[in-house]
Design a protein around this motif. Structure first.
Motif, short mmCIF file in Angstrom:
data_model
loop_
_atom_site.label_atom_id
_atom_site.label_comp_id
_atom_site.label_asym_id
_atom_site.label_seq_id
_atom_site.Cartn_x
_atom_site.Cartn_y
_atom_site.Cartn_z
N MET A 21 20.41 46.16 57.09
CA MET A 21 20.84 44.93 57.08
C MET A 21 20.39 43.99 58.19
N CYS A 22 20.05 44.44 59.22
CA CYS A 22 19.35 43.51 60.13
C CYS A 22 18.03 43.12 59.93
N GLU A 23 17.31 43.79 59.16
CA GLU A 23 15.96 43.58 58.55
C GLU A 23 16.11 42.38 57.34
N TYR A 24 16.90 42.67 56.80
CA TYR A 24 16.76 41.87 55.25
C TYR A 24 17.95 40.99 55.04
N PHE A 25 19.06 40.91 56.23
CA PHE A 25 19.85 39.98 56.09
C PHE A 25 20.20 39.46 57.66
N ALA A 26 19.23 39.25 58.25
CA ALA A 26 19.04 39.18 59.80
C ALA A 26 19.82 37.68 60.06
N ASP A 27 19.69 36.74 59.06
CA ASP A 27 20.41 35.61 59.40
C ASP A 27 21.94 35.32 59.23
N THR A 28 22.45 36.60 58.79
CA THR A 28 23.98 36.95 58.52
C THR A 28 24.54 38.06 59.21
N CYS A 29 23.79 38.60 60.40
CA CYS A 29 24.12 39.75 61.12
C CYS A 29 23.89 39.17 62.45
N VAL A 30 24.97 39.24 63.38
CA VAL A 30 25.21 38.81 64.55
C VAL A 30 25.55 40.04 65.52
N VAL A 31 24.92 39.98 66.80
CA VAL A 31 25.23 40.98 67.67
C VAL A 31 25.65 40.22 68.93
N ALA A 32 26.49 40.76 69.94
CA ALA A 32 27.01 40.32 71.09
C ALA A 32 26.59 41.49 72.27
N LYS A 33 25.87 41.04 73.28
CA LYS A 33 25.62 41.96 74.21
C LYS A 33 26.14 41.39 75.72
N GLU A 34 26.32 42.41 76.53
CA GLU A 34 26.62 42.23 77.87
C GLU A 34 25.64 43.17 78.69
N ASN A 35 24.99 42.45 79.87
CA ASN A 35 23.92 43.41 80.28
C ASN A 35 23.16 44.21 79.74
N ASP A 36 22.64 43.62 78.50
CA ASP A 36 21.63 44.41 77.49
C ASP A 36 22.34 45.53 76.89
N LYS A 37 23.59 45.71 76.68
CA LYS A 37 24.24 46.63 76.14
C LYS A 37 25.05 46.09 74.99
N LEU A 38 24.94 46.82 73.78
CA LEU A 38 25.79 46.06 72.54
C LEU A 38 27.21 45.95 73.01
#
Length: 143
Positions: A21-38
């Motif tokens: 998903m993150c490779e082929y649909f990167a434009d529509t996958c979102v992550v939030a991190k806090e202190n470099d942790k997911l």
């Protein structure tokens, strides 16, 4: 993402699914991190036959980060991305017992002053085991 899901009540997918998903649909996958942790993520895609829809496959927030509005911010980031400039609807499937996701999608509709329509989608008999609830279709829009 896989570890976050593995430590939650979300449906577990293979590690490959998250990588793909993150490779082929990167434009529509979102992550939030806090202190470099997911802290949270959303995986989504725009169905080729529905270019005005972004389908949310899965959204998850680490248990230590829940209640901070991360899921809402992830969805809003998603629909504001350039890849979603033609998107007018957000769709997802949600089980009847998943009150948090139902509230999240209804809240997205309220925030954007639009409709949230819920309909039957995948019935229990479609799943290979007896432990999966039906999936209801949520359609938010027009945005």
């Amino acid at each position: 993402m896989w570890e976050l899901v593995n430590d939650s009540s979300l449906d577990q997918n293979s590690p490959y699914k998250y990588i793909m998903m993150c490779e082929y649909f990167a434009d529509t996958c979102v992550v939030a991190k806090e202190n470099d942790k997911l802290a949270g993520f959303v995986t989504a895609f725009i169905p080729p036959e529905k270019p005005d829809v972004v389908f949310v496959w899965q959204i998850g927030v680490d248990s230590s980060q829940q209640g901070k509005g991360i899921a809402s911010r992830l969805l809003n980031e998603l629909i504001q991305r350039e890849a979603c400039e033609d998107v007018r609807y957000v769709e997802a499937t949600v089980t009847p017992s998943n009150r948090a996701s139902q509230s999240l999608f209804r809240g997205l509709a309220r925030k954007h002053n639009t409709d949230c329509k819920v309909s039957e989608c995948f019935t229990e008999d479609l799943f290979p085991t007896d432990d999966h609830e039906e999936e209801l279709a949520f359609r938010i829009g027009p945005l």
